[in-house]
Structures are given as C-alpha cells and as structure tokens.
Design a protein around this motif. Structure first.
Motif, short mmCIF file in Angstrom:
data_model
loop_
_atom_site.label_atom_id
_atom_site.label_comp_id
_atom_site.label_asym_id
_atom_site.label_seq_id
_atom_site.Cartn_x
_atom_site.Cartn_y
_atom_site.Cartn_z
N LYS A 252 0.81 -1.22 0.00
CA LYS A 252 0.00 0.00 0.00
C LYS A 252 0.85 1.27 0.00
CE LYS A 252 -0.80 0.18 4.95
NZ LYS A 252 -1.68 -0.08 6.06
N GLU A 276 -14.21 6.76 -3.20
CA GLU A 276 -14.38 5.31 -3.45
C GLU A 276 -13.80 4.93 -4.81
OE1 GLU A 276 -18.45 4.19 -2.69
OE2 GLU A 276 -18.20 4.45 -0.51
N VAL A 279 -10.15 4.40 -4.58
CA VAL A 279 -9.87 3.06 -4.04
C VAL A 279 -9.99 2.01 -5.14
CG1 VAL A 279 -10.71 1.25 -2.48
CG2 VAL A 279 -10.66 3.64 -1.70
N HIS A 280 -11.09 2.05 -5.89
CA HIS A 280 -11.33 1.03 -6.92
C HIS A 280 -10.34 1.12 -8.08
CE1 HIS A 280 -14.82 -0.61 -5.02
NE2 HIS A 280 -15.41 0.57 -4.95
N LYS A 285 -3.67 3.99 -0.42
CA LYS A 285 -4.41 4.51 0.74
C LYS A 285 -5.22 5.71 0.29
CE LYS A 285 -0.74 4.54 3.81
NZ LYS A 285 -0.04 5.20 4.91
N THR A 287 -7.71 8.88 1.69
CA THR A 287 -8.31 9.63 2.80
C THR A 287 -9.26 10.66 2.21
OG1 THR A 287 -6.26 9.40 4.05
CG2 THR A 287 -7.81 11.07 4.83
N ILE A 303 -17.31 3.40 2.14
CA ILE A 303 -16.72 2.05 2.29
C ILE A 303 -15.57 2.12 3.30
CG2 ILE A 303 -17.41 1.15 0.02
CD1 ILE A 303 -14.60 1.83 -1.03
N GLU A 305 -12.64 1.12 3.42
CA GLU A 305 -11.27 1.31 2.94
C GLU A 305 -10.84 2.77 3.00
OE1 GLU A 305 -13.63 -0.42 1.53
OE2 GLU A 305 -12.88 -2.41 1.05
N VAL A 306 -11.81 3.68 3.03
CA VAL A 306 -11.46 5.11 3.02
C VAL A 306 -11.40 5.66 4.45
CG1 VAL A 306 -12.16 7.41 2.22
CG2 VAL A 306 -12.60 5.40 0.78
N THR A 511 -17.21 0.46 -9.22
CA THR A 511 -16.90 -0.92 -8.79
C THR A 511 -16.50 -1.81 -9.97
OG1 THR A 511 -19.27 -1.34 -8.77
CG2 THR A 511 -18.23 -1.01 -6.65
#
Ligand SMILES: NC(=O)C1=CN([C@@H]2O[C@H](COP(=O)(O)OP(=O)(O)OC[C@H]3O[C@@H](n4cnc5c(N)ncnc54)[C@H](O)[C@@H]3O)[C@@H](O)[C@H]2O)[C@H](O)CC1
Ligand SMILES: [K+]
Length: 523
Positions: A252, A276, A279-280, A285, A287, A303, A305-306, A511
């Motif tokens: 990461k 999001e 992330v996808h 990482k 924020t 989600i 992950e954030v 997604t």
C-alpha cells in the motif's frame, strides 16, 4: 490513432509532395483506391442487387473539386474490376480543380457513363451512392443548389433504400469543428483519408458521418507535420500502452496515498463517490477530507477502505500525500474561495481540481472572440490568473465560467479552446463533454472515442476525478492519469451499458473499474 483537421489535411496536401516527393495525384489515386477497398469491405460488388433490378450500379455523385476527383478515381478502379458504375456531376465543370479535370478526362476516355446532375434520373437502379460533392474544401453555408441536390439524394434514398457513403467527410460538415451546415445529410459510411477527421468525432458531425473507415494515403504524412499540435484518439490501443503491470511486491505504501477534499452540509455523495473511485482504481491509501460537521455522516456511509478526516486541520491533512483532489461537493459558500486558495498555497504536490474548486477560482482567463472566429490561434486566449501545474476537470458549464465564454461558443470551438487553455496555463485539462477531451501543456489533445449515453447522470464526474487521482497516487504522470482515467471510466460504463442500457450508476462504474484494468492487462 491520429486525428486530422481541415488545416492539417491541407498542410498534408501541400507538404507531402514537397517534402516526400509523392505528388497530390498519387495521394488521390490512393484515396480513390481506398474508397473501392472500403466498398468491397462492405458489399459483394460483383452481385450488386438492390432488390429491384439486375441493372443496379454504384453511383458517384461528384462535385468539381478534389473530393469529386477522388470519386472519379474510385469509379475508374471499379470499372477495371467489372463493377457497374455511373457518375453524375454537380456544379460548374468549367470551374473545376486541375486534378478533377484530369480524372474526368480519364473517365471519359474509358467510356464511363457520366451525366450532369440535372440529366440523371435513373435512381431506381442505384445500389450504393457515394457522395463526393465536397470534402474539406467547404466554405461557409451550403449554396442553395447543393442543398437541393442533397435533398434530392435524401428523398431518393428513402424511396429506393440504397446506402449512402461520404468521401472524406459528408458535404456540409466542417471537418475541424464537427459543425454541420443546414442541408447536411446523415450517411451510412464515411471513407476518410490518412486519419479520421476531427469533425467526425465531434457532435453533431459524429451523428451524421455513420461508420468511419480510414483509407491510407500511401505516404507517411506524419513525417511532414513537424511541430504542429497533434490530436489523437483515446482508445484501447492507447490505454494498453499506458497501463503498467504491478510488481508482485507492491504494497500500500508503493501504490500511493491519495487525499480527496470535498463535501459540505448539502453534498456528501460527491466526495464519497470520488474517494471510493480512487480506491477502486487501485490507490494504496485513500483519505477523504470533509468539514467536521459532516464527518460522522460520511463515516457512516463510505466504504471502510477510506479514512475520513476533517478539513479544519488542513495543514496536517496534506502531509505525505502523493496527490490531492479537491472540489466534489465542496459547495459555493463565500468561505470556499479562501479555503481553496489556502490549499493551493500550502500543497505543492500533484493536484486535481474539480467541480466547486473550479467554481471558486472564478475567471482565470478571457477569450478574444474575433481571433477565435478568424482562427488566429496564438492570440485567442489571454491568461488572467496563474494556476499551479495540475489536472483540471471542468464540464462545459465550469469551463464556461473559467474562461468567461458562453457554452455555445465552447461547443463550436471545443478542441481549439481546450488546447489553448492547457498551453497558456500549462495545465492538464480534462474537458468533460460529449466527447471528453484531454489537452496537455504541449498542445497535444486526446479525444475520447468511447462511452455511452448512460453516463449522463449526477456523480459520474466525481468518479472520474477519483479515478484520475487514484492513478496519480500510483505513480502515473498527471497527463497519463488523465488520459487513462478518461478511458477506464468510459470503458467501465460501456461494459455496464452492454447489459444494463442506461440503468447503471456512477457507483457501478466505480466498482467495475477493475474489470477494465484486467482487460487492459490482458488478464
Ligand atoms: N490530404 C488529404 O486528405 C487528401 C484529400 N484529397 C481530397 O481532396 C478534398 C479536398 O479537395 P478541395 O479541392 O480542396 O475541395 P473540395 O473538393 O472538398 O471542395 C471544393 C468544391 O466544393 C465547392 N464548395 C465549397 N464550399 C461550398 C459551399 N458552401 N456550397 C456549395 N459548394 C461549395 C467548391 O465550389 C468546389 O467545387 C478532400 O476532402 C479529399 O477528398 C485528395 O484527393 C488526396 C489528399
Ligand atoms: K463528401
């Protein structure tokens, strides 16, 4: 794949003979041959059957410029092959181009059936019609006589149901801007030469050109373009070149640390979508920085992950980021311009500016409408506010505010304005429209060729911002991230469009990003 404007095509006409020693006549010979190959690609020309008669033929409707001359060359090649052809001439042949005169003389010597337009009435036997009335030589509005001829063709086509092809571009279409003159028809196919003409990729031109087939000119015209600004398509070939494999030990920390800043009392969805999507798209990482008051709600919705932080502590928030993307849902309250300025002052890394962050900038430059009309490229745009090197992702409305020009003008001079903006401000501009374009500081413009009508929904732009930020965080350059981001975003939507028409959401696009990445990597 390169894209050519009218000016580029004229430049090629002039410079290829001079610099490469390949005459215009040879280029035209190849163009004509290319029309024939394209027709063969679509039909069995030896058994032309228009379901009405066995006497059907390919009709070439030729103006008296070089576009018409291309049609004459194609007719000659088809004659050699034993395919029935007829030619009708539109316009005053005493005012024809030199090459038209030459090609006409050849067709006459071969005994080709040639009529003046007024004399022709054999429409019931037309199997395919090929229009070479004019191409890149269009000036101004279509003359009444041409409009009448085009109207006749349209009527006859409705009656006899033959396919209609355009040579190079439909008569009436501006090959640079994609604007169409009154009377321009919609075609089934366009055979265009060297590379696709820009006007065939921009609306309304894109809607009338039909399927575009590119025919080679038979000389590497790219060599003569020199330092002219280039325009290229965003397609799978380009995206495949840009995407990188990940090294197996990537963790990461290697895949980047992205910060998205946005959100306000009324808008929590936009920043969530952007974060999001980051992330996808593979950011290590992510924020999300939002105002303290909405932090609990955002944390409850996003989600896991954030990570969510508060924008009130903004100095600390900026530390250690590979990219900061600012704007989605930020709002337009009076405190926002100062907030945006303070972030711009304190953060020196890669930056993506979107939505309300762009609104907060206000006008950053102005357009000289006269220069734009006259095509005096260098003086079109004047910078009024310096910007940091960044990616900016305005839609047409936001761009209109940035450059203080009504949307109508932007639509008409889309690529020119995007290019001038990126060059003068030295930023990467992603102008979100139909199609979206990416303009680089060096003057290169990329035009998106994929995507679908289902993408016209709120939140789609926020996802794009997140994708671009996600790629930057993973180490892609700002320009590669913008181009790759536009491709991956549209392709994801196209995959969804296959099974869901327009019934998919920006979150679905987000997604499905991984499917596109794996498609690009050939996995
Ligand atoms: N580099 C290439 O891509 C090559 C292109 N070729 C072909 O050449 C044409 C351009 O030819 P040009 O002689 O410059 O002009 P056109 O034939 O397109 O048009 C001139 C023709 O049209 C009439 N006209 C102009 N404006 C109007 C109007 N508003 N209303 C009615 N009529 C109008 C004008 O009077 C002339 O008769 C390009 O498109 C390609 O097809 C080369 O063959 C190979 C290299
Ligand atoms: K044409």
């Amino acid at each position: 794949m390169n894209i050519l404007t009218t000016e580029d095509a004229r430049f090629i006409d002039r410079e290829v003979p001079k610099q490469l020693g390949v005459s215009l006549e040879i280029l035209m010979e190849n163009a004509g041959r290319g029309i024939v190959d394209a027709l063969w690609g679509q039909y069995d020309l030896f058994s032309l059957d228009n379901a009405r008669s066995i006497n059907s033929f390919v009709l070439f409707i030729c103006g008296t410029g070089n576009n018409g001359a291309d049609g004459l060359v194609a007719a000659r090649h088809l004659m050699e092959q034993g395919v029935p052809v007829q030619i009708v001439l539109v316009g005053d042949t005493s005012k024809c181009s030199d090459l038209f005169a030459l090609q006409l003389e050849r067709c006459e010597a071969m005994g080709c059936i040639i009529d003046m337009y007024d004399e022709f009435n054999d429409w019931s036997n037309v199997a395919v019609a090929v229009e070479g009335i004019m191409g890149t030589g269009l000036t101004g509005k279509l003359r009444d006589l041409t409009v009448d001829v085009l109207h006749d063709i349209d009527t006859m086509r409705s009656q006899y149901n033959f396919d209609l092809w355009a040579i190079d571009v439909p008569a009436g279409l501006d090959a640079t801007t994609g604007q169409i003159a009154e009377g321009t028809l919609a075609y089934d196919y366009t055979v265009t030469f060297g590379a696709i003409k820009q006007g065939l990729l921009l609306y309304p031109g894109k809607a009338v050109g039909g399927i575009a087939v590119v025919a080679p000119l038979g000389a590497p015209w790219q060599k003569v373009l020199g330092d002219r600004d280039i325009t290229v398509t965003i397609d799978s070939n380009l995206a495949e070149k840009l995407i990188n494999y990940r090294i197996p030990m990537a963790h990461k920390g290697v895949n980047g640390n992205a910060l998205i800043i946005g959100g306000s009392n009324d808008m929590i969805g936009a920043p969530i979508l952007a974060a999001e999507a980051a992330v996808h798209s593979g950011a290590g990482k992510v924020t999300l920085g939002v105002p303290e008051v909405i932090k609990p709600v955002v944390q409850g919705r996003i989600i896991p992950e954030v990570m969510v932080t508060s924008t009130e502590a903004h100095k600390a928030m900026l530390e250690g980021r590979q990219v900061v993307a600012m704007g989605p849902g930020l709002g337009r309250t009076s405190d926002i311009p100062d907030f945006v300025d303070s972030i711009l002052d304190s953060y020196e890394g890669p930056l993506v500016l979107d939505a309300d962050a762009l609104y907060a900038l206000g006008h950053v430059g102005s357009v000289d409408k006269d220069a734009l009309r006259d095509g005096e490229i260098e003086s079109i745009y004047a910078v009024e506010r310096d910007l940091p090197y960044c990616v900016m992702t305005p839609h047409l409305g936001e761009f209109s505010r940035l450059i203080d020009l009504p949307i109508k003008w932007i639509e008409r001079h889309y690529i020119t304005l995007a290019r001038e903006f990126a060059k003068k401000h030295q930023v990467v501009l992603v102008l979100k429209g139909i199609p979206s374009v990416v303009a680089l500081p060096d003057g290169t413009v990329y035009v998106n060729t994929i995507g679908n009508a289902g993408m016209g929904s709120g939140g789609m732009g926020d996802v794009l911002t997140g994708v671009i930020a996600g790629f930057i965080s993973q180490g892609y350059s700002l320009q590669d991230s913008a181009v790759l981001g536009v491709y991956v975003h549209s392709r994801s939507a196209d995959i969804l469009n296959d099974t869901k028409a327009w019934g998919y959401t920006p979150s679905d696009v987000s997604t499905s990003l991984g499917c596109v990445i794996s498609e690009l990597l050939g996995e």
